[in-house]
Design a protein around this motif. Structure first.
Motif, PDB file in Angstrom:
ATOM      1  N   THR A  80       0.906  -1.203  -0.081  1.00 12.87           N
ATOM      2  CA  THR A  80       0.073   0.017  -0.125  1.00 12.87           C
ATOM      3  C   THR A  80       0.733   1.161   0.062  1.00 12.87           C
ATOM      4  O   THR A  80       0.378   2.313  -0.483  1.00 12.87           O
ATOM      5  CB  THR A  80      -0.730   0.082   1.099  1.00 12.87           C
ATOM      6  N   PHE A  81       2.096   0.975   0.501  1.00 12.85           N
ATOM      7  CA  PHE A  81       2.862   2.156   0.736  1.00 12.85           C
ATOM      8  C   PHE A  81       4.007   2.275  -0.496  1.00 12.85           C
ATOM      9  O   PHE A  81       4.763   3.368  -0.416  1.00 12.85           O
ATOM     10  CB  PHE A  81       3.652   2.265   2.043  1.00 12.85           C
ATOM     11  N   CYS A  82       3.815   1.504  -1.451  1.00 10.04           N
ATOM     12  CA  CYS A  82       4.969   1.731  -2.307  1.00 10.04           C
ATOM     13  C   CYS A  82       5.216   2.799  -3.281  1.00 10.04           C
ATOM     14  O   CYS A  82       4.126   3.333  -3.716  1.00 10.04           O
ATOM     15  CB  CYS A  82       4.599   0.399  -3.338  1.00 10.04           C
ATOM     16  N   VAL A  83       6.369   3.168  -3.307  1.00  5.87           N
ATOM     17  CA  VAL A  83       6.885   4.276  -4.106  1.00  5.87           C
ATOM     18  C   VAL A  83       6.417   4.396  -5.430  1.00  5.87           C
ATOM     19  O   VAL A  83       6.231   5.421  -6.120  1.00  5.87           O
ATOM     20  CB  VAL A  83       8.261   4.759  -3.831  1.00  5.87           C
ATOM     21  N   ARG A  84       6.119   3.272  -6.143  1.00  2.00           N
ATOM     22  CA  ARG A  84       5.877   3.286  -7.600  1.00  2.00           C
ATOM     23  C   ARG A  84       4.444   3.423  -7.901  1.00  2.00           C
ATOM     24  O   ARG A  84       3.930   3.523  -8.953  1.00  2.00           O
ATOM     25  CB  ARG A  84       6.167   1.976  -8.053  1.00  2.00           C
ATOM     26  N   ASN A  85       3.548   3.335  -6.578  1.00  2.00           N
ATOM     27  CA  ASN A  85       2.048   3.285  -6.931  1.00  2.00           C
ATOM     28  C   ASN A  85       1.587   4.753  -7.304  1.00  2.00           C
ATOM     29  O   ASN A  85       1.778   5.894  -7.165  1.00  2.00           O
ATOM     30  CB  ASN A  85       1.401   3.340  -5.477  1.00  2.00           C
ATOM     31  N   GLY A  86       1.084   4.701  -8.728  1.00  2.00           N
ATOM     32  CA  GLY A  86       0.545   5.770  -9.381  1.00  2.00           C
ATOM     33  C   GLY A  86       1.597   6.707  -9.921  1.00  2.00           C
ATOM     34  O   GLY A  86       1.214   8.001 -10.241  1.00  2.00           O
ATOM     35  N   LYS A  87       3.014   6.293 -10.138  1.00  2.00           N
ATOM     36  CA  LYS A  87       3.808   6.990 -10.497  1.00  2.00           C
ATOM     37  C   LYS A  87       4.597   6.562 -11.768  1.00  2.00           C
ATOM     38  O   LYS A  87       4.612   5.480 -11.993  1.00  2.00           O
ATOM     39  CB  LYS A  87       5.122   7.422  -9.358  1.00  2.00           C
ATOM     40  N   GLU A  88       4.971   7.363 -12.431  1.00  2.00           N
ATOM     41  CA  GLU A  88       5.605   6.800 -13.822  1.00  2.00           C
ATOM     42  C   GLU A  88       7.212   7.043 -13.715  1.00  2.00           C
ATOM     43  O   GLU A  88       7.882   6.388 -14.220  1.00  2.00           O
ATOM     44  CB  GLU A  88       5.480   7.790 -15.002  1.00  2.00           C
ATOM     45  N   THR A  89       7.785   7.742 -12.801  1.00  2.00           N
ATOM     46  CA  THR A  89       9.197   8.058 -12.486  1.00  2.00           C
ATOM     47  C   THR A  89       9.489   7.985 -10.803  1.00  2.00           C
ATOM     48  O   THR A  89       8.510   7.973 -10.111  1.00  2.00           O
ATOM     49  CB  THR A  89       9.798   9.161 -13.071  1.00  2.00           C
ATOM     50  N   PHE A  90      10.677   7.622 -10.461  1.00  2.00           N
ATOM     51  CA  PHE A  90      10.945   7.978  -8.860  1.00  2.00           C
ATOM     52  C   PHE A  90      12.359   8.796  -9.067  1.00  2.00           C
ATOM     53  O   PHE A  90      13.267   8.300  -9.835  1.00  2.00           O
ATOM     54  CB  PHE A  90      11.404   6.770  -8.672  1.00  2.00           C
ATOM     55  N   GLU A  91      12.449   9.793  -8.357  1.00  5.30           N
ATOM     56  CA  GLU A  91      13.730  10.871  -8.442  1.00  5.30           C
ATOM     57  C   GLU A  91      14.036  11.073  -9.720  1.00  5.30           C
ATOM     58  O   GLU A  91      15.157  11.406 -10.028  1.00  5.30           O
ATOM     59  CB  GLU A  91      14.777   9.957  -7.746  1.00  5.30           C
ATOM     60  N   GLY A  92      13.008  11.371 -10.722  1.00  5.83           N
ATOM     61  CA  GLY A  92      13.207  11.833 -12.183  1.00  5.83           C
ATOM     62  C   GLY A  92      13.537  10.493 -12.951  1.00  5.83           C
ATOM     63  O   GLY A  92      13.788  11.043 -14.160  1.00  5.83           O
ATOM     64  N   TYR A  93      13.825   9.325 -12.503  1.00  7.36           N
ATOM     65  CA  TYR A  93      14.215   8.136 -13.403  1.00  7.36           C
ATOM     66  C   TYR A  93      13.062   7.527 -13.752  1.00  7.36           C
ATOM     67  O   TYR A  93      11.995   7.152 -12.854  1.00  7.36           O
ATOM     68  CB  TYR A  93      15.176   7.524 -12.533  1.00  7.36           C
ATOM     69  N   ALA A  94      12.793   7.058 -15.054  1.00  7.10           N
ATOM     70  CA  ALA A  94      11.831   6.391 -15.533  1.00  7.10           C
ATOM     71  C   ALA A  94      12.082   4.733 -15.470  1.00  7.10           C
ATOM     72  O   ALA A  94      12.889   4.006 -16.066  1.00  7.10           O
ATOM     73  CB  ALA A  94      11.953   6.423 -16.963  1.00  7.10           C
ATOM     74  N   LEU A  95      11.464   4.264 -14.341  1.00  9.32           N
ATOM     75  CA  LEU A  95      11.999   2.853 -13.966  1.00  9.32           C
ATOM     76  C   LEU A  95      10.912   1.823 -14.189  1.00  9.32           C
ATOM     77  O   LEU A  95      10.972   0.599 -13.922  1.00  9.32           O
ATOM     78  CB  LEU A  95      12.020   2.824 -12.352  1.00  9.32           C
ATOM     79  N   TRP A  96       9.715   2.070 -15.001  1.00  7.14           N
ATOM     80  CA  TRP A  96       9.025   1.099 -15.541  1.00  7.14           C
ATOM     81  C   TRP A  96       9.433   0.806 -17.140  1.00  7.14           C
ATOM     82  O   TRP A  96       9.893   1.444 -17.818  1.00  7.14           O
ATOM     83  CB  TRP A  96       7.455   1.523 -15.998  1.00  7.14           C
TER      84      TRP A  96
END
Length: 206
Positions: A52-68
């Motif tokens: 439920t707390f995952c940083v990837r939920n509803g996000k396309e990037t993390f810290e500006g990086y495309a991780l999908w």
């Protein structure tokens, strides 16, 4: 319980993993990204938890990086090319997925990193043995310098509520078995808990 987890878990993970939707983005896939003086390796988007707390939920990037990873999972050679000379303090296997789905690739990259004189760490949910259908701890010896296992709950029911594993009723125990196996094999491992769920750890589910 341990044997039941290992024998049943692999099939359950693959059957349920097929139901997880894939998310693509326009930017180029990121296999290796930098935060501070650490290099992080993004091996897969597959995960045995849906936290439920995952940083990837509803996000396309993390810290500006495309991780999908829209173009598929990287090979060891692609990761090594992205790592280059390993200009960092440590290489960490941690991205938008559980790294132990790519166990063979991870171990090959570990050799590459060690050949460059740098340390390796795995950030994991601790499901590697159940994912691979065997006790993987002996295979990690000499490959990983540190293993950070996400605990995130004090008992199985709360763990299932917070982490929403693909194979409930087995995930919590398999994580603890993995930690025990790592210790028995002399591996440096520890548990961690994310800050945002600290208030839930000792609260029984309603």
């Amino acid at each position: 319980i341990r044997d039941f987890c290992l024998s049943r878990g692999l099939g359950d993970v693959y059957k349920r993993q097929n139901a997880v939707s894939e998310i693509g983005i326009k930017d180029m896939d990121t296999y290796v990204y930098r935060i501070g003086n650490h290099l992080y390796v993004n091996l897969t988007n597959r995960c045995s938890n849906r936290c439920t707390f995952c940083v990837r939920n509803g996000k396309e990037t993390f810290e500006g990086y495309a991780l999908w990873l829209k173009d598929g999972e990287p090979t060891a050679a692609q990761v090594e090319q992205a790592l280059g000379g390993c200009d960092c303090d440590e290489v960490v296997f941690c991205g938008f997925g559980e790294p132990t789905y790519r166990l063979d690739v991870m171990l090959e990259v570990c050799d590459y990193v060690h050949a460059h004189g740098k340390k390796t760490r795995l950030n994991t949910n601790g499901h590697g043995s159940i994912i691979n259908g065997r006790n993987i701890a002996p295979e990690l010896v000499g490959k990983l310098d540190g293993i950070n296992i996400s605990l995130n709950a004090s008992e199985p029911k709360l763990y299932d509520r917070i982490c929403r594993p693909l194979y409930p009723d087995m995930a919590f125990d398999s994580m603890l078995f993995f930690a025990e196996d790592c210790r028995e094999n002399g591996l440096n491992c520890w548990f961690s808990v994310v800050d945002c769920i600290g208030c839930l750890l000792y609260t029984s589910p309603s």
